[in-house]
Design an enzyme around this catalytic site. Structure first.
Site, short mmCIF file in Angstrom:
data_model
loop_
_atom_site.label_atom_id
_atom_site.label_comp_id
_atom_site.label_asym_id
_atom_site.label_seq_id
_atom_site.Cartn_x
_atom_site.Cartn_y
_atom_site.Cartn_z
N ASP A 193 36.51 -19.40 -46.51
CA ASP A 193 37.70 -18.58 -46.47
C ASP A 193 38.83 -19.42 -45.85
OD1 ASP A 193 38.16 -15.02 -45.78
OD2 ASP A 193 39.50 -16.53 -46.63
C1 GLC Z 1 42.16 -14.30 -47.14
C2 GLC Z 1 40.95 -13.39 -47.19
C3 GLC Z 1 40.10 -13.62 -48.42
C4 GLC Z 1 41.00 -14.06 -49.55
C5 GLC Z 1 41.52 -15.43 -49.20
C6 GLC Z 1 42.51 -15.97 -50.25
O1 GLC Z 1 42.44 -14.69 -45.85
O2 GLC Z 1 40.08 -13.34 -46.08
O3 GLC Z 1 39.42 -12.38 -48.70
O4 GLC Z 1 40.27 -14.12 -50.77
O5 GLC Z 1 42.12 -15.47 -47.92
O6 GLC Z 1 43.63 -15.15 -50.31
#
Ligand code: GLC
Length: 724
Positions: A267
């Site tokens: 993430d």
């Molecule tokens: C965000 C979220 C994740 C998302 C990613 C890209 O912080 O935690 O669920 O897919 O970053 O946006």
């Protein structure tokens, strides 16, 4: 030059191994980089492609994506970029795309076919936009409503989450990843992310590995079984080990034990957070090493990872074989989805599909079935013999509240002033449109602000209710109270909504409360004082249209809650499948032990009665599958769809097991006055538990088999099954 890997007749892995053999270390580490387009300027983005060979971007749309792809294809080996986007209830970051109900809302339909269809529609619209990969579905388990991201979950039950996630993954990925309409799915956030102590987003989860295996792993196991192409590592830590550095969970369980062959993306800046937030690495070098050695393959938005990893591989501090393993997984997916063969360029799929009539039809079907009738005293609904409706409330005409999180209003950058470039139905518009066709007058007043307690106009609201036969009050929450970094300490109605409702109640007119909210709220007063209550959560583009059809009886509501509503904020976490306890289930300062609304609960304009529960076998072996049959009678005057639920209770087990667990369900349409015999198969292998030694076992003994309309004891009829 013609390279072997450019030969489409070879297998994806043959092409991968050939390409890998030709790549420099810089090109390999570049493939592991996922750059956030919203965090770099256009020149930096170009350099990430042409000089550092980045393999992926997120949050880039349209022409910008096309331009970067052209750059990538012009590099020495021409390895195409893969573009990821958060298309988590439709391709919502694109202004103009179909926006479905949120995951929490759609889960209340229990309709796997329509949820798969929503996945397919989303895939087609993402593909038409020239993108390849959605960071969806969320498989987190929503057990504490204070957590900011409850709206993104399929609710509180692991079994149902696994079923619904499998459906939407099939929708995204289709029969074949190389289909131009197919995109990659991403099972996230691996795992137990929603279980952080105090429901604090991205904090530590104090769960044991046994609990992980019993509760949180099953949905992800289902995702592996249906071939989900990618997984995303969660922000949080498990018992003090951040997920990004959790080799046991990532390499050990997900890859080695479950045999996951796709690739894992971290993430957002998980690697950097090992240094800056979770404090398990002194520097980016150690953090990069831990990230790779734990089993992460692609690194989202930790751009320092590139140089730090190159340096360590060159010094022999990180084995290049680990880089090869990660890059092999990434390239294999890129070849498998046809990325090298020009099938996934913008324009290959016509943009005419975006929000087309067929997609809107899929949306209205799912939206209607996602809404849950919580109260309907004295058959207040459906509306009949009325001349005037007063629509009151801050969420009656607020499309941002209705959309919820992860649309172009909120991501990749907050855009509260964005103007939707497509038709949408707020609750007010839906009611106005259908009411006018029935020559029913509609008045409207916002009544109060959703957040600002000082902003309330009681007189205006009361005046708007004059001569009204019914008041429809639309309340709930808003984007400021849902999402990452937005956990809540209380679930009470924000602003002066409660005061507004109490003033409306004094008018002694039928009061229908419609909830537009991201999560369960503390609505005890509403339950006690409203004549009818409909939960819509975040219902998407056509929410108002669907609501109006329910209000006027053109659609008989059939949604069932997939998440418990606490009686009071202090009752969280509360969920139906809890372990048995003793002393008191009730807080000393609360009148009841039960949640306000239970998992599986939802009313209809008709009623159903259950009888004649039978098991195909009362005594069985662990290898058996039994059939559970029950008669369901529609004893009302309206045809309707009932969601028949099957729960089990392992009466005595070597470790404590939940007081009941959902193990099957079936949606059945039953005409008024008719009885359907409903059969649900139960594989005894589904009675598996994880014992104290972390072994997966079906223990012999007696099990309660329970069937009914929701998870409450009073709604279930039971038989005993003996497993030998
Ligand atoms: C965000 C979220 C994740 C998302 C990613 C890209 O912080 O935690 O669920 O897919 O970053 O946006």
């Amino acid at each position: 030059m013609n390279y072997i890997y450019q030969n489409p007749s070879l297998t994806p892995m043959e092409r991968t191994l050939n390409l890998l053999s030709l790549m420099t270390l810089e090109e390999k580490v570049g493939q592991m980089m996922q750059i956030s387009y919203s965090m770099v300027n256009p020149t930096e983005a170009e350099e990430w492609v042409s000089k550092k060979f980045s393999g992926s971007f997120l949050h880039v749309l349209g022409d910008n994506a096309d331009h970067l792809q052209e750059l990538a294809l012009s590099t020495r080996l021409g390895i195409p970029l893969i573009f990821g986007i958060d298309a988590i209830h439709g391709h919502g970051l694109l202004n103009g795309a179909t926006i479905f109900p949120s995951q929490l809302a759609m889960s209340c339909s229990f309709n796997t076919d329509l949820i798969e269809k929503a996945g397919r529609v989303t895939a087609k619209e993402v593909a038409a936009d020239g993108l390849h990969w959605t960071f969806s579905p969320v498989l987190c388990i929503g057990r504490d409503a204070r957590w900011g991201r409850i709206d993104e979950t399929f609710g509180e039950d692991p079994y149902l989450i696994g079923i619904l996630a499998s459906a939407i993954i099939k929708g995204y990925q289709g029969e074949n990843l190389s289909d131009p309409n197919s995109i990659l799915a991403c099972a996230k956030h691996y795992l137990a992310y929603g279980e952080s102590t105090g429901a604090k987003d991205a904090y530590d989860t104090e769960v044991t590995v046994r609990k992980i295996r019993e509760v949180f792993l099953p949905p992800f196991k289902k995702a592996v079984e249906v071939g989900c192409a990618t997984f995303m590592t969660g922000y949080q830590s498990i018992d003090g080990t951040p997920m990004a550095a959790n080799k046991k969970m990532l390499k050990g369980i997900l890859k080695d034990e479950l045999g996951f062959e796709g690739f894992v993306v971290t993430d957002w800046n998980n690697t950097g957070s090992l240094v800056s937030n979770q404090k398990v690495s002194p520097d980016i070098f150690d953090a990069s090493k831990k990230t790779i050695e734990s089993g992460n393959d692609m690194i989202m938005n930790t751009n320092d990872f590139y140089d730090a990893t190159l340096e360590q591989v060159k010094k022999g501090e990180i084995s290049e074989s680990l880089i090869d393993e990660a890059v092999k997984r990434i390239l294999n997916i890129k070849f498998s989805m046809g990325l090298f063969d020009g099938k996934k360029r913008r324009g290959y799929v016509s943009k005419d599909v975006i929000n087309c009539v067929e997609h809107q039809e899929a949306n209205i079907q799912l939206t209607r079935e996602s809404m849950v009738l919580l109260e309907n005293k004295n058959n207040t609904l459906p509306l009949k013999n009325i001349k005037k409706i007063a629509v009151i409330g801050p969420n009656a005409d607020d499309i941002q509240a209705q959309f919820g999180d992860w649309t172009f209003f909120s991501h990749p950058n907050p855009s509260p002033d964005a103007i939707p470039n497509f038709e949408y139905y707020t609750m007010l518009r839906g009611i106005q449109e259908l009411a006018s066709s029935k020559e029913v007058e509609v008045s409207y007043h916002k009544g109060c602000d959703i957040m600002n307690k000082e902003d309330i106009d009681i007189d205006g609201a009361i005046n708007s209710c004059k001569d009204a036969d019914v008041i429809i009050a639309v309340v709930g929450d808003c984007l400021a109270l849902n999402g990452e970094f937005k956990d809540r300490a209380t679930l009470d109605l924000s602003g002066s909504q409660q005061k507004l409702l109490e003033e409306l109640k004094k008018l002694n007119k039928p009061l229908v409360v419609v909830l537009v909210n991201g999560k369960p709220l503390s609505i005890q007063w509403i339950t006690q004082n409203a004549d009818a209550v409909i939960e819509t959560f975040n219902s998407g583009t056509l929410g108002g249209k669907a609501l109006a059809q329910i209000l006027f009886g053109e659609f008989n509501p059939c949604g069932k809650l997939t998440i418990s509503f606490p009686y009071h904020s202090g009752q969280t976490p509360v969920y139906y499948n809890h372990l048995p306890g003793w002393h008191s289930p009730k807080y000393a300062d609360m009148p009841v032990a039960e949640p306000l609304y239970s998992f599986g609960y939802g009313l209809s304009y008709t009623n159903y009665e259950y009888s004649n529960l039978k098991l195909s076998k009362a005594i069985c072996s662990k290898e058996d599958t039994i059939t559970v049959s029950v008669d369901v009678t529609n004893v009302g005057e309206s045809d309707g769809t009932e969601i028949v639920q099957l729960y089990i209770n392992d009466i005595v087990s070597s470790v404590m097991t939940p007081v009941k667990e959902l193990k099957g369900f079936k949606r059945v349409f039953i005409k008024a006055g008719e009885t359907n015999t409903v059969n649900i198969n139960l594989a005894i292998s589904d009675l598996i538990i994880v014992n104290a030694d972390e072994e997966y076992v079906v223990e012999p003994g007696e099990f309660e088999i329970m069937v009914g309309s929701d998870s409450r004891d009073q709604s279930l009829i039971k038989e005993i099954l003996t497993v030998k």
